[in-house]
Structures are given as structure tokens and as C-alpha cells.
Design a protein around this motif. Structure first.
Motif, short mmCIF file in Angstrom:
data_model
loop_
_atom_site.label_atom_id
_atom_site.label_comp_id
_atom_site.label_asym_id
_atom_site.label_seq_id
_atom_site.Cartn_x
_atom_site.Cartn_y
_atom_site.Cartn_z
N ALA A 60 0.82 -1.22 0.00
CA ALA A 60 0.00 0.00 0.00
C ALA A 60 0.85 1.27 0.00
O ALA A 60 0.39 2.32 -0.43
N ARG A 61 2.08 1.15 0.47
CA ARG A 61 2.96 2.33 0.48
C ARG A 61 3.40 2.73 -0.92
O ARG A 61 3.94 3.81 -1.11
N GLN A 62 3.24 1.87 -1.88
CA GLN A 62 3.59 2.13 -3.28
C GLN A 62 4.99 2.74 -3.41
O GLN A 62 5.17 3.82 -3.96
N ILE A 63 5.96 2.03 -2.91
CA ILE A 63 7.35 2.48 -2.92
C ILE A 63 7.92 2.31 -4.32
O ILE A 63 7.92 1.21 -4.87
N ALA A 64 8.39 3.40 -4.89
CA ALA A 64 9.02 3.33 -6.22
C ALA A 64 10.24 2.43 -6.15
O ALA A 64 11.09 2.59 -5.28
N GLY A 65 10.30 1.45 -7.04
CA GLY A 65 11.44 0.54 -7.07
C GLY A 65 11.23 -0.73 -6.27
O GLY A 65 12.07 -1.63 -6.32
N PHE A 66 10.14 -0.86 -5.52
CA PHE A 66 9.83 -2.11 -4.83
C PHE A 66 9.20 -3.05 -5.84
O PHE A 66 8.22 -2.72 -6.49
N GLU A 67 9.77 -4.24 -5.98
CA GLU A 67 9.30 -5.21 -6.97
C GLU A 67 8.36 -6.25 -6.37
O GLU A 67 7.29 -6.48 -6.88
N ARG A 68 8.80 -6.91 -5.30
CA ARG A 68 7.99 -7.98 -4.71
C ARG A 68 8.59 -8.40 -3.37
O ARG A 68 9.69 -8.01 -3.03
N THR A 105 16.86 -0.67 -6.86
CA THR A 105 18.09 0.03 -6.50
C THR A 105 18.20 0.14 -4.99
O THR A 105 17.22 -0.04 -4.26
N LEU A 106 19.39 0.49 -4.53
CA LEU A 106 19.59 0.74 -3.10
C LEU A 106 18.79 1.97 -2.66
O LEU A 106 18.30 2.02 -1.53
N ASP A 107 18.64 2.94 -3.53
CA ASP A 107 17.81 4.11 -3.19
C ASP A 107 16.36 3.70 -2.93
O ASP A 107 15.70 4.27 -2.06
N ALA A 108 15.86 2.71 -3.66
CA ALA A 108 14.51 2.20 -3.42
C ALA A 108 14.42 1.54 -2.05
O ALA A 108 13.43 1.70 -1.34
N VAL A 109 15.47 0.82 -1.66
CA VAL A 109 15.52 0.22 -0.32
C VAL A 109 15.45 1.33 0.73
O VAL A 109 14.70 1.23 1.71
N LYS A 110 16.20 2.39 0.52
CA LYS A 110 16.21 3.51 1.47
C LYS A 110 14.85 4.20 1.52
O LYS A 110 14.44 4.67 2.58
N SER A 111 14.13 4.23 0.40
CA SER A 111 12.78 4.79 0.41
C SER A 111 11.86 3.95 1.31
O SER A 111 10.97 4.49 1.95
N PHE A 112 12.10 2.67 1.35
CA PHE A 112 11.32 1.77 2.20
C PHE A 112 11.76 1.86 3.66
O PHE A 112 10.94 2.01 4.56
N TYR A 153 19.13 1.88 6.38
CA TYR A 153 18.36 0.92 5.60
C TYR A 153 18.55 -0.53 6.02
O TYR A 153 17.75 -1.39 5.67
N GLU A 154 19.60 -0.84 6.79
CA GLU A 154 19.78 -2.20 7.26
C GLU A 154 18.93 -2.52 8.49
O GLU A 154 18.76 -3.68 8.84
N ALA A 155 18.36 -1.50 9.13
CA ALA A 155 17.50 -1.73 10.29
C ALA A 155 16.29 -2.56 9.85
O ALA A 155 15.66 -2.28 8.84
N ALA A 156 15.98 -3.59 10.61
CA ALA A 156 14.86 -4.46 10.28
C ALA A 156 13.53 -3.73 10.46
O ALA A 156 13.39 -2.90 11.36
N TYR A 157 12.59 -4.06 9.61
CA TYR A 157 11.23 -3.54 9.72
C TYR A 157 10.38 -4.65 10.33
O TYR A 157 10.05 -5.63 9.66
#
Length: 107
Positions: A32-40, A64-71, A76-80
Motif C-alpha cells: 500500500a505504500r507504493q514504494i518506487a522501485g519495490f518489486e515484490r 536500486t539501493l535508493d529504493a531500499v532507502k525509500s522503504f 536501511y539495514e534496520a529491520a522492519y
């Protein structure tokens, strides 16, 4: 392509509830967050050698790594791991690992 890998463990008694939480709340919330660059996102499950613990592994795919950072943010290594998930887990990775996908082949 970047693969974000994370592991969590729970008891055999809580494993189905944890998986249901992922499928019905956590994963839909990520989509639902519709993160650009998130594939699956992929979910893996296995019974551990002790037979009293179930291991879950998620692999999230980003362009990309930037997409990871957007998430995940700058750290970005911190667990969600949402609070509802934490309440069902006995332990989990506090840091996710990221891998650059160097080759992908299909049959």
C-alpha cells in the motif's frame, strides 16, 4: 536489483498466526505504500532442527539501493518488524542483509 533478506523465528504454536499476520496485514501494508522501485516480497518457512521453532525468511526485491532507502530510511539495514509481529516472534534479525543480484536466469 537488490535483495533484502531477513529472518525471524517463532514457536511452532505461533507459526500459523505469524504467517497469517504477514499475509493479511504486514505485506499488504508494504504494498500500500507504493514504494518506487519495490518489486515484490517472498516468504519462506521451515521447521528448525529443534522441531520446536519455526524459521521465517523474507526476501524483498528492489530495483536500486535508493529504493531500499525509500522503504527503510537512511539506516536501511534496520529491520522492519511491526509491534504485532514482534509479539509473535521469539527472536529475529535486527539488521537486514542486502545483496546485489549479479545474475538471474530462468528456465
Amino acid at each position: 536489483m537488490i535483495a533484502r533478506v531477513w529472518h525471524g523465528w517463532t514457536t511452532a504454536q505461533k507459526a500459523d498466526a505469524y504467517e497469517a499476520l504477514l499475509r493479511t496485514e504486514v505485506f499488504p501494508g508494504i504494498r500500500a505504500r507504493q514504494i518506487a522501485g519495490f518489486e515484490r516480497i517472498e516468504l519462506f518457512r521451515r521447521l528448525s532442527e529443534t522441531a520446536d521453532e519455526v524459521e521465517f525468511m523474507t526476501v524483498m526485491w528492489f530495483t536500486t539501493l535508493d529504493a531500499v532507502k525509500s522503504f527503510a530510511g537512511e539506516d536501511y539495514e534496520a529491520a522492519y518488524v511491526p509491534a504485532a509481529a514482534r509479539s509473535l516472534l521469539t527472536r529475529f534479525d535486527h539488521r537486514s542483509r542486502h545483496y546485489e543480484v549479479r545474475e538471474r536466469q530462468s528456465a
